[in-house]
Design an enzyme around this catalytic site. Structure first.
Site, short mmCIF file in Angstrom:
data_model
loop_
_atom_site.label_atom_id
_atom_site.label_comp_id
_atom_site.label_asym_id
_atom_site.label_seq_id
_atom_site.Cartn_x
_atom_site.Cartn_y
_atom_site.Cartn_z
N GLY A 1 111.13 47.49 5.22
CA GLY A 1 112.10 48.58 5.37
C GLY A 1 113.54 48.16 5.21
CB SER B 1 107.77 44.82 2.45
OG SER B 1 107.65 46.10 3.05
CB SER B 2 105.78 49.25 -0.18
OG SER B 2 106.93 49.56 -0.93
CG ASP C 1 110.47 49.38 -5.75
OD1 ASP C 1 111.52 49.39 -6.43
OD2 ASP C 1 110.34 50.00 -4.68
P1 ADP Z 1 109.98 48.73 1.98
O1 ADP Z 1 111.36 49.18 1.69
O2 ADP Z 1 109.96 47.42 2.69
O3 ADP Z 1 109.10 48.75 0.77
P2 ADP Z 1 108.15 50.79 2.77
O4 ADP Z 1 108.19 51.78 3.88
O5 ADP Z 1 108.11 51.29 1.38
O6 ADP Z 1 109.40 49.81 3.00
O7 ADP Z 1 106.88 49.86 2.97
C1 ADP Z 1 106.69 49.19 4.20
C2 ADP Z 1 105.25 49.36 4.66
O8 ADP Z 1 104.38 48.58 3.79
C3 ADP Z 1 105.01 48.80 6.04
O9 ADP Z 1 105.31 49.76 7.02
C4 ADP Z 1 103.53 48.49 5.99
O10 ADP Z 1 102.76 49.66 6.18
C5 ADP Z 1 103.33 48.03 4.55
N1 ADP Z 1 103.43 46.56 4.46
C6 ADP Z 1 104.39 45.85 3.83
N2 ADP Z 1 104.15 44.52 3.94
C7 ADP Z 1 103.02 44.38 4.66
C8 ADP Z 1 102.24 43.26 5.14
N3 ADP Z 1 102.60 42.00 4.87
N4 ADP Z 1 101.15 43.53 5.85
C9 ADP Z 1 100.78 44.80 6.13
N5 ADP Z 1 101.44 45.89 5.71
C10 ADP Z 1 102.56 45.69 5.00
MG MG Z 2 108.78 50.51 -0.38
#
Ligand code: ADP
Ligand code: MG
Length: 402
Positions: A135, A140-141, A185
């Site tokens: 976030g 990270s997604s 992304d």
């Molecule tokens: P970001 O900007 O980091 O992409 P998002 O809301 O799009 O934020 O994605 C974040 C979500 O992705 C987390 O809340 C989780 O559900 C999932 N996620 C990301 N990395 C991991 C991980 N290493 N293990 C489990 N779930 C993850």
């Molecule tokens: Mg994301």
């Protein structure tokens, strides 16, 4: 990186009782320039960063998928037959929480458009760890989707190319997670190359790598996470998309991709002030992405015009002004971060991501790094803003088997 790989091997072994058969990883990303251009079928220029999500994979001799992550206590299980039977509506309803990102990728690989036939593939055990902050605007997604997509493509021998795997990740996020995101992304995460950016045409979906030249020039990208939460819920994002659609319709084109800087005087005559300024941002931002790519490649219009990363600062600054004044998606914290970073010696700076909060990036010579960081910290404190989280990212290789 090595640490996370070790952690994944240890975590995997603790959960599943044996070592993984292999490890795959994929990075988060930063968008260097090209904001709100993706859904207008324009250009973006992200790069993969040196923060990664690692997945350890073990083969099973049944048809079960079992998934665990250091981010959650639960072990999530589903049979491949149950997964393959899900319609898109079912997938959106039945897959939820963090595991939807992982199981959504497995589900999407089974779709006809990816030639997917999961009827004969073996079940798997997956364990995931990451140092991509969640976030913080670093996606990270996409990192988790891309790591899992590459891993499953390899172990199931599906033979998909990376651009297709990016679309698999996007489908997982759109359908299983239910987030209406674009392809940027995942493309950055899968196509990234060290010290290069990924120049992506969001209409053709064609991606090309462009040398950044940051390593040689001793330049890094400083991320300044303001900690201000994006509030897409307030409708700002949807309102901007609607304004772009309105502008395109009034201009008689399918998307703003088909409007050039030379068309802006006509746009000003046709459109109301707000719609015009939204359109002007997108149109000039597309041009700035093209100019940034040309400048980095050293193919400027004039012979002998400055090139390389030192010469793109003004394009970053102009991108920020355009988002602040015309697209109106900045917030005071982002404006302050950008202004102070440039005053303290950054080559250029801009807010990055969808806006209404999140992070800014600044292109900074290593020699100036601590000065910029201290100046930003001090300015936030003087303005009574909470301390930002600042850290350096480097343009890195995309998803890989490790
Ligand atoms: P970001 O900007 O980091 O992409 P998002 O809301 O799009 O934020 O994605 C974040 C979500 O992705 C987390 O809340 C989780 O559900 C999932 N996620 C990301 N990395 C991991 C991980 N290493 N293990 C489990 N779930 C993850
Ligand atoms: Mg994301």
């Amino acid at each position: 990186m090595t640490d996370i790989r070790d952690d994944v091997t240890i975590g995997f072994t603790a959960v599943f009782g044996h070592e993984p058969d292999g490890l795959w990883s994929a990075p988060g990303r930063v968008n260097l320039i090209g904001e709100h251009t993706d859904y207008n079928l324009g250009f973006v220029l992200p790069f993969a960063i040196d923060r990664r999500t690692v997945v350890g994979v073990g083969l099973r001799d049944d048809r079960m998928l079992r998934v665990a992550s250091t981010f959650a206590d639960e072990l999530v299980e589903i049979s491949l037959d149950a997964l393959a039977a899900l319609t898109p509506e079912d997938a959106g309803r039945e897959l939820s929480g963090w595991s939807a990102y992982v199981l959504g990728v497995a589900w999407a690989l089974g779709l006809d458009e990816f030639g997917g036939d999961l009827a004969a593939v073996p079940g798997l055990e997956l364990f995931i760890d990451s140092d991509v902050p969640v976030g913080a605007g670093l996606s990270s997604s996409a990192a988790i989707e891309s790591a899992v997509a590459l891993a499953l493509n390899d172990v199931w021998q599906l033979g998909l190319e990376r651009p297709a795997l990016a679309r698999v990740g996007q489908r997982a996020e759109n359908v299983a997670v239910g987030a209406p995101t674009g392809i940027m992304d995942q493309s950055a995460s899968l196509l990234g190359v060290r010290d290069h950016a990924v120049f992506l045409d969001c209409r053709s979906l064609e991606g090309q790598v462009v040398p950044l030249g940051l390593d040689e020039a001793g330049i890094v990208v400083l991320v300044i996470d303001t900690g201000v939460k994006h509030s897409h819920a307030t409708g700002g994002y949807g309102e901007r998309r609607a304004a772009c659609e309105r502008g395109a319709a009034a201009m008689g084109v399918e998307s703003l991709r088909d409007v050039s800087v030379a068309d802006l005087p006509r746009a000003r005559e046709l459109l109301d002030d707000v719609t015009y300024r939204r359109v002007a941002h997108v149109v000039t931002e597309n041009q700035r992405v093209l100019d940034t790519v040309d400048t980095l490649r050293g193919v400027g219009s004039d012979e002998g015009s400055p090139s390389g990363p030192l010469a793109i600062g003004e394009l970053l600054d102009a991108s920020h002004r355009s988002m602040r004044d015309d697209f109106e998606i900045s917030v005071p914290e982002l404006d302050l971060a950008v202004e102070v970073a440039v005053e303290a010696g950054a080559i250029g700076a801009r807010m990055t991501g969808g806006g209404f909060g999140g992070a800014a990036i600044a292109l900074v010579k290593l020699d100036d790094l601590s000065r910029v960081q201290v100046a930003v910290d001090n300015a936030f404190s003087e303005h009574g803003f909470s301390a930002p989280d600042t850290f350096v990212v480097r343009a890195s290789d995309g998803a890989a088997r490790n």
